[in-house]
Design a protein around this motif. Sequence first.
Motif, PDB file in Angstrom:
ATOM      1  N   ASP A 106     -20.682 -10.544 -11.916  1.00 29.85           N
ATOM      2  CA  ASP A 106     -19.726 -11.654 -11.854  1.00 29.85           C
ATOM      3  C   ASP A 106     -19.166 -11.848 -13.270  1.00 29.85           C
ATOM      4  O   ASP A 106     -19.847 -12.363 -14.156  1.00 29.85           O
ATOM      5  CB  ASP A 106     -20.428 -12.919 -11.374  1.00 29.85           C
ATOM      6  CG  ASP A 106     -19.488 -14.090 -11.190  1.00 29.85           C
ATOM      7  OD1 ASP A 106     -18.472 -14.163 -11.920  1.00 29.85           O
ATOM      8  OD2 ASP A 106     -19.778 -14.935 -10.336  1.00 29.85           O
ATOM      9  N   LEU A 107     -17.922 -11.409 -13.477  1.00 25.10           N
ATOM     10  CA  LEU A 107     -17.340 -11.471 -14.824  1.00 25.10           C
ATOM     11  C   LEU A 107     -17.122 -12.903 -15.298  1.00 25.10           C
ATOM     12  O   LEU A 107     -17.208 -13.178 -16.496  1.00 25.10           O
ATOM     13  CB  LEU A 107     -16.031 -10.685 -14.870  1.00 25.10           C
ATOM     14  CG  LEU A 107     -16.159  -9.177 -14.629  1.00 25.10           C
ATOM     15  CD1 LEU A 107     -14.810  -8.495 -14.787  1.00 25.10           C
ATOM     16  CD2 LEU A 107     -17.194  -8.552 -15.540  1.00 25.10           C
ATOM     17  N   GLY A 167     -10.255 -11.758 -11.988  1.00 26.64           N
ATOM     18  CA  GLY A 167      -8.945 -12.321 -12.252  1.00 26.64           C
ATOM     19  C   GLY A 167      -7.768 -11.459 -11.825  1.00 26.64           C
ATOM     20  O   GLY A 167      -6.615 -11.844 -11.999  1.00 26.64           O
ATOM     21  N   ILE A 168      -8.026 -10.279 -11.278  1.00 29.78           N
ATOM     22  CA  ILE A 168      -6.940  -9.439 -10.786  1.00 29.78           C
ATOM     23  C   ILE A 168      -6.575  -9.944  -9.393  1.00 29.78           C
ATOM     24  O   ILE A 168      -7.441 -10.104  -8.537  1.00 29.78           O
ATOM     25  CB  ILE A 168      -7.359  -7.960 -10.738  1.00 29.78           C
ATOM     26  CG1 ILE A 168      -7.741  -7.476 -12.141  1.00 29.78           C
ATOM     27  CG2 ILE A 168      -6.235  -7.101 -10.166  1.00 29.78           C
ATOM     28  CD1 ILE A 168      -8.336  -6.081 -12.172  1.00 29.78           C
ATOM     29  N   THR A 169      -5.287 -10.174  -9.176  1.00 31.60           N
ATOM     30  CA  THR A 169      -4.868 -10.772  -7.906  1.00 31.60           C
ATOM     31  C   THR A 169      -5.072  -9.810  -6.739  1.00 31.60           C
ATOM     32  O   THR A 169      -5.001  -8.590  -6.894  1.00 31.60           O
ATOM     33  CB  THR A 169      -3.380 -11.184  -7.937  1.00 31.60           C
ATOM     34  OG1 THR A 169      -2.579  -9.999  -8.004  1.00 31.60           O
ATOM     35  CG2 THR A 169      -3.079 -12.106  -9.104  1.00 31.60           C
ATOM     36  N   GLU A 170      -5.304 -10.391  -5.588  1.00 33.90           N
ATOM     37  CA  GLU A 170      -5.469  -9.603  -4.375  1.00 33.90           C
ATOM     38  C   GLU A 170      -4.183  -8.825  -4.061  1.00 33.90           C
ATOM     39  O   GLU A 170      -4.236  -7.678  -3.613  1.00 33.90           O
ATOM     40  CB  GLU A 170      -5.851 -10.500  -3.200  1.00 33.90           C
ATOM     41  CG  GLU A 170      -6.284  -9.740  -1.983  1.00 33.90           C
ATOM     42  CD  GLU A 170      -6.890 -10.626  -0.924  1.00 33.90           C
ATOM     43  OE1 GLU A 170      -6.853 -10.195   0.245  1.00 33.90           O
ATOM     44  OE2 GLU A 170      -7.391 -11.718  -1.225  1.00 33.90           O
ATOM     45  N   ALA A 171      -3.038  -9.432  -4.344  1.00 37.11           N
ATOM     46  CA  ALA A 171      -1.759  -8.764  -4.092  1.00 37.11           C
ATOM     47  C   ALA A 171      -1.634  -7.492  -4.938  1.00 37.11           C
ATOM     48  O   ALA A 171      -1.177  -6.451  -4.455  1.00 37.11           O
ATOM     49  CB  ALA A 171      -0.597  -9.708  -4.387  1.00 37.11           C
ATOM     50  N   PHE A 172      -2.050  -7.568  -6.199  1.00 37.54           N
ATOM     51  CA  PHE A 172      -1.988  -6.407  -7.080  1.00 37.54           C
ATOM     52  C   PHE A 172      -2.956  -5.321  -6.602  1.00 37.54           C
ATOM     53  O   PHE A 172      -2.609  -4.141  -6.549  1.00 37.54           O
ATOM     54  CB  PHE A 172      -2.294  -6.805  -8.521  1.00 37.54           C
ATOM     55  CG  PHE A 172      -2.177  -5.667  -9.499  1.00 37.54           C
ATOM     56  CD1 PHE A 172      -0.945  -5.103  -9.786  1.00 37.54           C
ATOM     57  CD2 PHE A 172      -3.300  -5.160 -10.133  1.00 37.54           C
ATOM     58  CE1 PHE A 172      -0.837  -4.048 -10.678  1.00 37.54           C
ATOM     59  CE2 PHE A 172      -3.199  -4.108 -11.024  1.00 37.54           C
ATOM     60  CZ  PHE A 172      -1.960  -3.557 -11.301  1.00 37.54           C
ATOM     61  N   LEU A 173      -4.166  -5.707  -6.221  1.00 36.57           N
ATOM     62  CA  LEU A 173      -5.137  -4.746  -5.709  1.00 36.57           C
ATOM     63  C   LEU A 173      -4.642  -4.092  -4.420  1.00 36.57           C
ATOM     64  O   LEU A 173      -4.815  -2.886  -4.214  1.00 36.57           O
ATOM     65  CB  LEU A 173      -6.494  -5.417  -5.484  1.00 36.57           C
ATOM     66  CG  LEU A 173      -7.235  -5.846  -6.751  1.00 36.57           C
ATOM     67  CD1 LEU A 173      -8.488  -6.637  -6.396  1.00 36.57           C
ATOM     68  CD2 LEU A 173      -7.578  -4.643  -7.609  1.00 36.57           C
ATOM     69  N   ASP A 174      -3.986  -4.883  -3.556  1.00 40.88           N
ATOM     70  CA  ASP A 174      -3.414  -4.340  -2.326  1.00 40.88           C
ATOM     71  C   ASP A 174      -2.335  -3.305  -2.647  1.00 40.88           C
ATOM     72  O   ASP A 174      -2.237  -2.269  -1.975  1.00 40.88           O
ATOM     73  CB  ASP A 174      -2.822  -5.450  -1.449  1.00 40.88           C
ATOM     74  CG  ASP A 174      -3.880  -6.326  -0.800  1.00 40.88           C
ATOM     75  OD1 ASP A 174      -5.063  -5.931  -0.773  1.00 40.88           O
ATOM     76  OD2 ASP A 174      -3.511  -7.423  -0.329  1.00 40.88           O
ATOM     77  N   LYS A 175      -1.524  -3.568  -3.663  1.00 37.87           N
ATOM     78  CA  LYS A 175      -0.455  -2.643  -4.072  1.00 37.87           C
ATOM     79  C   LYS A 175      -1.064  -1.330  -4.589  1.00 37.87           C
ATOM     80  O   LYS A 175      -0.603  -0.237  -4.239  1.00 37.87           O
ATOM     81  CB  LYS A 175       0.415  -3.290  -5.151  1.00 37.87           C
ATOM     82  CG  LYS A 175       1.591  -2.450  -5.568  1.00 37.87           C
ATOM     83  CD  LYS A 175       2.593  -2.332  -4.445  1.00 37.87           C
ATOM     84  CE  LYS A 175       3.862  -1.658  -4.923  1.00 37.87           C
ATOM     85  NZ  LYS A 175       4.807  -1.462  -3.839  1.00 37.87           N
TER      86      LYS A 175
END
Length: 168
Positions: A56-57, A90-98
């Motif tokens: 957990d960062l 802190g990386i957004t789910e939208a960015f990870l999805d992309k």
Amino acid sequence: MTSSMEKSKFKTVQEVIATGEGIPERYLYKHTDDSEGQTLNVPVPEILTIDIPTIDLHSLLSSSDDGREELSKLHSALSTWGVFQAMNHGITEAFLDKIYELTKQFFALPTEEKQKYAREIDGYQGYGNDMILTDDQVLDWNDRLDLLAYPEDQRQLKFWPEIPVEFR
């Protein structure tokens, strides 16, 4: 040792699946069932299910006891496993999805297109499968694209796909 010539002729997982030739011996883990003395050929991913440590960062950055405990877990994960799964990064789910979508698009390309970014023999970055270090090495049932993003001076853009366009 496997020769450089043999390494470069090794088929990707996608090529093996396309030909319908079945799982090659190199991808099978030999497991002996002690109760019956039978040797089972099991694909590596099925036999090696593991729980990768999770860090957990958010807690890690805390100066409280939670932060010290998470730091201890991080030290253990890196010294024992060499890898961990990060949460609360802190990386957004939208960015990870992309990223996931672009990765799927890349791996769906024909093998010839992906081979433009092939890992060099004895190199780390690029497209390919396992580095073959010994003749009896059991291989992972996957193809991979290893890219170094940071530090930027070690980034080798020749291995970064141009298709899909947004990948770079």
